[in-house]
Design a protein around this motif. Structure first.
Motif, PDB file in Angstrom:
ATOM      1  N   TYR A  82     -73.481  47.552 -95.368  1.00 63.53           N
ATOM      2  CA  TYR A  82     -74.620  46.827 -95.926  1.00 63.53           C
ATOM      3  C   TYR A  82     -75.824  47.746 -95.897  1.00 63.53           C
ATOM      4  N   THR A  86     -81.568  45.204-102.606  1.00 61.25           N
ATOM      5  CA  THR A  86     -81.310  44.037-103.428  1.00 61.25           C
ATOM      6  C   THR A  86     -80.449  44.419-104.623  1.00 61.25           C
ATOM      7  N   ARG A 101     -78.752  33.454-103.327  1.00 61.95           N
ATOM      8  CA  ARG A 101     -78.462  34.474-102.313  1.00 61.95           C
ATOM      9  C   ARG A 101     -78.575  33.968-100.876  1.00 61.95           C
ATOM     10  N   PRO A 102     -79.575  33.207-100.512  1.00 62.41           N
ATOM     11  CA  PRO A 102     -79.620  32.738 -99.110  1.00 62.41           C
ATOM     12  C   PRO A 102     -78.418  31.869 -98.740  1.00 62.41           C
ATOM     13  N   SER A 105     -75.268  34.164 -98.265  1.00 60.59           N
ATOM     14  CA  SER A 105     -75.255  34.870 -96.985  1.00 60.59           C
ATOM     15  C   SER A 105     -75.089  33.901 -95.819  1.00 60.59           C
ATOM     16  N   GLN A 108     -71.543  33.190 -95.679  1.00 62.20           N
ATOM     17  CA  GLN A 108     -70.839  34.469 -95.539  1.00 62.20           C
ATOM     18  C   GLN A 108     -69.804  34.682 -96.649  1.00 62.20           C
ATOM     19  N   ASP A 110     -70.387  36.555 -99.215  1.00 64.14           N
ATOM     20  CA  ASP A 110     -70.478  37.940 -99.663  1.00 64.14           C
ATOM     21  C   ASP A 110     -69.440  38.807 -98.948  1.00 64.14           C
ATOM     22  N   LYS A 111     -69.175  38.509 -97.676  1.00 61.29           N
ATOM     23  CA  LYS A 111     -68.157  39.279 -96.942  1.00 61.29           C
ATOM     24  C   LYS A 111     -66.761  38.940 -97.434  1.00 61.29           C
TER      25      LYS A 111
END
Length: 142
Positions: A82, A86, A101-102, A105, A108, A110-111
């Protein structure tokens, strides 16, 4: 009198031209198998060259595919880190992404996306290596 001399020379040169054409046609008839053999040899050499070029292009294409798969796999692995920067999206998408986006994340996701991307690259590379490894000089796998 000049007319008779001219007709005589015309007849003589006509006979010589006819004899010359018959002689050339006879030589062509005698030498035609040799010309055909020479043409066949050159044609064979040309087609051997074409086949060699096609095989070399195929090997380079397979190599390019493997290099692309390995480069993609490594770029995916290196993408796991990471950096905190942006995402650069077009203006119309950036507003929606900044609102989502918030939540991504927080959940999780994105992972999970990175793990799925790694899995896709890993299985694609594995399948490509298995296909290429299964090629045994054109004799299919057993």
């Amino acid at each position: 009198m000049f007319r008779a001399i001219a007709d005589g020379f015309n007849y003589l040169f006509g006979m010589l031209a006819d004899f010359f054409w018959k002689l050339m046609n006879g030589l062509l008839w005698l030498l035609q198998p040799i010309f055909d053999l020479i043409a066949l040899i050159f044609s064979f050499i040309v087609w051997i060259g074409v086949i060699i070029v096609k095989i070399v292009l195929l090997v380079f294409a397979i190599g390019k595919l493997l290099v692309g798969l390995i480069a993609g796999l490594f770029s995916t692995i290196l993408g796991f880190g990471y950096s905190g920067s942006t995402t650069n999206l077009p203006g119309s998408y950036m507003e929606v992404y900044s609102h989502i986006r918030p939540y991504l994340s927080m959940l999780q996701l994105d992972k999970i996306a990175y793990l799925i991307q790694f899995g896709i690259w890993f299985f694609t590379a594995w399948a490509a290596l298995r296909l290429i490894g299964g090629m045994r000089g054109g004799a299919g796998s057993e």
